[in-house]
Design an enzyme around this catalytic site. Structure first.
Site, PDB file in Angstrom:
ATOM      1  N   SER A  46      45.995  48.162  45.979  1.00 31.58           N
ATOM      2  CA  SER A  46      46.185  49.193  47.003  1.00 31.58           C
ATOM      3  C   SER A  46      44.894  49.412  47.776  1.00 31.58           C
ATOM      4  O   SER A  46      44.904  49.520  49.004  1.00 31.58           O
ATOM      5  CB  SER A  46      46.640  50.504  46.367  1.00 31.58           C
ATOM      6  OG  SER A  46      47.889  50.354  45.749  1.00 31.58           O
ATOM      7  N   GLU A  47      43.757  49.514  47.052  1.00 31.63           N
ATOM      8  CA  GLU A  47      42.454  49.652  47.701  1.00 31.63           C
ATOM      9  C   GLU A  47      41.365  49.006  46.864  1.00 31.63           C
ATOM     10  O   GLU A  47      41.500  48.842  45.646  1.00 31.63           O
ATOM     11  CB  GLU A  47      42.075  51.132  47.939  1.00 31.63           C
ATOM     12  CG  GLU A  47      42.829  51.810  49.061  1.00 31.63           C
ATOM     13  CD  GLU A  47      44.046  52.567  48.575  1.00 31.63           C
ATOM     14  OE1 GLU A  47      44.930  52.849  49.409  1.00 31.63           O
ATOM     15  OE2 GLU A  47      44.127  52.857  47.366  1.00 31.63           O
ATOM     16  N   THR A  48      40.273  48.672  47.548  1.00 32.38           N
ATOM     17  CA  THR A  48      39.040  48.194  46.940  1.00 32.38           C
ATOM     18  C   THR A  48      37.900  48.972  47.585  1.00 32.38           C
ATOM     19  O   THR A  48      37.920  49.214  48.795  1.00 32.38           O
ATOM     20  CB  THR A  48      38.859  46.685  47.185  1.00 32.38           C
ATOM     21  OG1 THR A  48      39.947  45.986  46.581  1.00 32.38           O
ATOM     22  CG2 THR A  48      37.550  46.177  46.614  1.00 32.38           C
TER      23      THR A  48
END
Length: 291
Positions: A46-48
């Site tokens: 979903s995110e980094t």
């Protein structure tokens, strides 16, 4: 060749392989914008997050957040997870992260097993959309959308706006994102949506809430835990109730096999309604990216 260490953690959970996975690069100095975006796409989470020195030395770090296709001004589980990873940089149990949306304060849990963040901006309530639009995007019948308390309503508090939609238990269980319907909604409501749409479905469950989040147009068909949707929901429900403050537990990710628990608070203040979200974190992987 250049080497950049990373770690991954599961956020908003107390067990490995639950919650929402996050990759964190604790020292991203030397990475270009394009390389950060490419790494986020490669991890396919979903995110980094990418940690850089702060512009103001009074703060802990500048933290950049990328999802699969773009940078984000703010997000919930990336801040909670990055705070957990950078716990050794905390002063008095607090870290301060510079982000596009503003300064984010991260407060570590007393047991060191998680963190709580404050949304960087007060609640902003946007336009309402027709229930039929939300139903189509969620792949459910219009009668599964509940409108007695509110119509499907856009809200945010520093991140991308979320379409908050109350649904029946069957609507929540049966929902599946319809990408074509999302694209039709973007085309039909450009002024309201501004080119982005994520759907946050919720239903009451006792004193808490069960939720699901869909954002297929930006590469996240479903998200197991969405802090930047939990905080506007907590603030919006407080707005509707007329109360001065409230706490709300949100369970998300059950249908994905990654159950998550997001603990939120919301409070009225001089500049509007502000919310927090917190939860546990569990370390999973360590490694290096070589470019």
């Amino acid at each position: 060749m250049r080497t950049f260490p990373f770690v991954t953690v599961d956020v908003f959970t107390d067990r490995r392989f639950g919650g929402n996975p996050l990759a964190v690069f604790p020292d991203a100095r030397g990475l270009s914008d394009a390389e950060m975006q490419a790494l986020a796409a490669e991890f396919n989470l979903s995110e980094t997050t990418f940690v850089l020195p702060p512009e103001d030395p009074a703060n802990t770090a500048r933290v950049r957040i990328f999802h699969r296709t773009a940078e984000m001004p703010f997000a919930g589980h990336p801040n909670v997870g990055t705070g957990f990873v950078l716990a050794d940089r905390a002063v008095g149990g607090i870290l301060r992260f510079e982000q596009i949306a503003g300064l984010v304060e991260v407060r570590l849990a007393p047991d060191g097993q998680g963190a709580t963040i404050a949304a960087p901006q007060p609640l902003r309530i946007g336009a309402a959309l027709p229930p039929a639009v939300a139903a189509a995007c969620a792949g459910i019948a219009p009668e599964e959308i509940l409108t007695a308390r509110h119509p499907p309503t856009l809200a945010s508090d520093g991140g991308n706006h979320r379409l908050l939609v109350e649904v029946t238990p069957a609507g929540l269980a049966d929902a599946a994102p319809d990408v074509a319907a999302f694209r039709r909604a973007l085309a039909a409501h450009p002024a309201e949506l501004g080119g982005l749409i994520s759907l946050y479905l919720y239903r009451r469950e006792g004193a808490g809430v069960r939720a699901r989040m869909f954002a297929p147009v930006t590469g996240t068909p479903e998200d197991p835990a969405t802090g930047s949707a939990a905080t506007p929901l907590a603030g919006f429900l407080l707005h509707l109730s007329g109360a001065g403050e409230a706490a709300l537990d949100i369970i998300q990710g059950v249908e994905m096999g990654r159950p998550s628990l997001l603990r939120t608070t919301a409070r009225r203040g001089p500049d509007g309604i502000r919310a927090t979200v917190g939860g546990g974190c569990v370390p999973v992987l360590r490694g290096e990216a070589t470019l």
